[in-house]
Design an enzyme around this catalytic site. Structure first.
Site, short mmCIF file in Angstrom:
data_model
loop_
_atom_site.label_atom_id
_atom_site.label_comp_id
_atom_site.label_asym_id
_atom_site.label_seq_id
_atom_site.Cartn_x
_atom_site.Cartn_y
_atom_site.Cartn_z
N ASP A 182 0.84 -1.19 0.00
CA ASP A 182 0.00 0.00 0.00
C ASP A 182 0.88 1.24 0.00
OD1 ASP A 182 -2.48 -1.40 0.21
OD2 ASP A 182 -2.10 -1.69 2.35
N ASP A 232 1.20 4.21 2.31
CA ASP A 232 0.79 4.61 3.65
C ASP A 232 0.95 6.11 3.82
OD1 ASP A 232 0.20 1.97 4.76
OD2 ASP A 232 2.35 1.60 4.52
#
Length: 214
Positions: free
Chosen positions: A132, A134
């Site tokens: 991901d 972040d």
């Protein structure tokens, strides 16, 4: 961290990770401040070292450490978006660049942590196919919160955006949880994290810490 700080850390770390810590010291790579453990000594600061998945056969290895404030040579805020360009996969680049431009125009403070930030700072292969992006979003007004949440929702359609909204109180809430919670703010509590605690707070309590709409 200071040379004395690295010596203290190496003396305390498990022998299996001593070479990893020595490598960090040699390259002057950063450690990350983490939430304090239960029973953590007040006069020390909880930090950690997250190793790239490839170092230990794909496993996520995090080495917890505690350091004294005098061992810290310097400290910095999480990574700016502009400083992550070298680590961006090509597939993320167009949308990430567009988001960055919108943040500059809107004067919103977004920072990066996690795999993308660590890869940008060290050059090591932290990112995987399931990584991901972040994000830490720091709103100070209701208007900024609304605008930032709109951008996160918009660009999550083309980027794997994860992360937290950090309120002026220091409480952090996962932005995806917040996006759901504000649909009924008078009835919902959200999980909030600080450097020492994790608990539940009313949405209205967090909103009260923001400056009013102008």
């Amino acid at each position: 961290m200071s040379s004395q700080g690295w010596q203290h850390a190496c003396a305390a770390v498990d022998a299996a990770h001593l070479s990893d810590l020595q490598r960090w010291a040699e390259n002057d790579w950063p450690l990350v401040v983490r939430r304090s453990d239960v029973g953590h000594e007040v006069e020390t600061i909880a930090v950690g070292l997250a190793l790239p998945p490839a170092v230990h056969g794909g496993k996520k290895i995090r080495i917890p450490l505690s350091v004294h404030p005098t061992d810290i040579a310097r400290h910095e805020a999480p990574l700016l978006f502009a400083n992550a360009a070298s680590a961006l996969p090509v597939v993320w680049l167009p949308a990430f660049t567009a988001l960055s431009h919108e943040l500059i125009t809107a004067q919103l403070e977004f920072r990066l942590y996690g795999s993308l930030a660590l890869q940008a700072m060290t050059g090591l292969p932290y990112l995987t196919a399931t990584s991901d992006i972040d994000v830490l979003f720091y709103p100070s007004t209701h208007a900024q919160l609304q605008q930032g949440l709109h951008l996160l929702t918009k660009y999550a359609q083309s980027l794997p955006l994860d992360g937290e909204i950090v309120f002026p109180s220091g409480h952090a809430v996962a932005w995806k949880e917040w996006a759901e919670a504000v649909k009924s703010p008078d009835k919902v509590k959200v999980m909030v994290k600080s450097m020492r605690t994790v608990n539940l707070l009313d949405v209205s309590t967090l909103l009260s810490g923001l400056e009013e709409l102008s």
